[in-house]
Motif scaffolding. Sequence first.
Motif: not given
Length: 216
Positions: A61-64, A91-101
């Motif tokens: 995640p990106s935590n900052t 928030p901590s954000t979770y981005k898939t690669s490539p974006s699927a949702i």
Amino acid sequence: MHTKNTKRLSALIIAGSIATGAHAIGPGFYLGAQAGATNLHNTTQTVQTGLASPATQSVTPSNTGIGERMFMGVGINKYAAAELGYTHYAPSTYKTSPSAIANTPAIRENGVDIVGKAMYPFESFAIFGKLGAIMMSRTPSGSLQPLSPTAPRITATNNFHPLLGAGVSYELTPNWVTDLSWTRALKGGGGFQNADFIAVGISYHFVDKYCGQFLC
């Protein structure tokens, strides 16, 4: 004659020092707000992509981000105070690669804290430390939640954690105080990691204008 002039000069120097010197904030109630950088230190999670293949993806995640805290407190004396606050962490954000949702998976955390504050003043400046406890709320959202409508939803987790911090403050006026601080909610059960907050703050102290300057 010389003695009288000396006394008058001394009186003027003392008066000038009181008017322009340090503002020793006296005991009393105060309100304030802080804003700055947060870091939740959350770990890698398995994210559901919504695709047939791959159905899941391991994401760091990106935590900052930018967080805020509102607080109120009471000064006991110039060395001690107690505070009650509410902190909103980015928030901590979770981005898939490539974006699927379509939505962005996230873990959102907020906390209500109660702390004791020890201070050591140096004229208009003071260094301080904080120690107390915080009730942290942790809520996963997006595809960190089950995609199936029949699967049980993950609800918010609430846990008490030790809270510690340190900083420096500066008295702008007999009532207004600004500060720079760091606080950490220590990790514990429920999947919580350390939560850091580095912030700049401002507070208004409801103290007597004159008693706050050594005159009472």
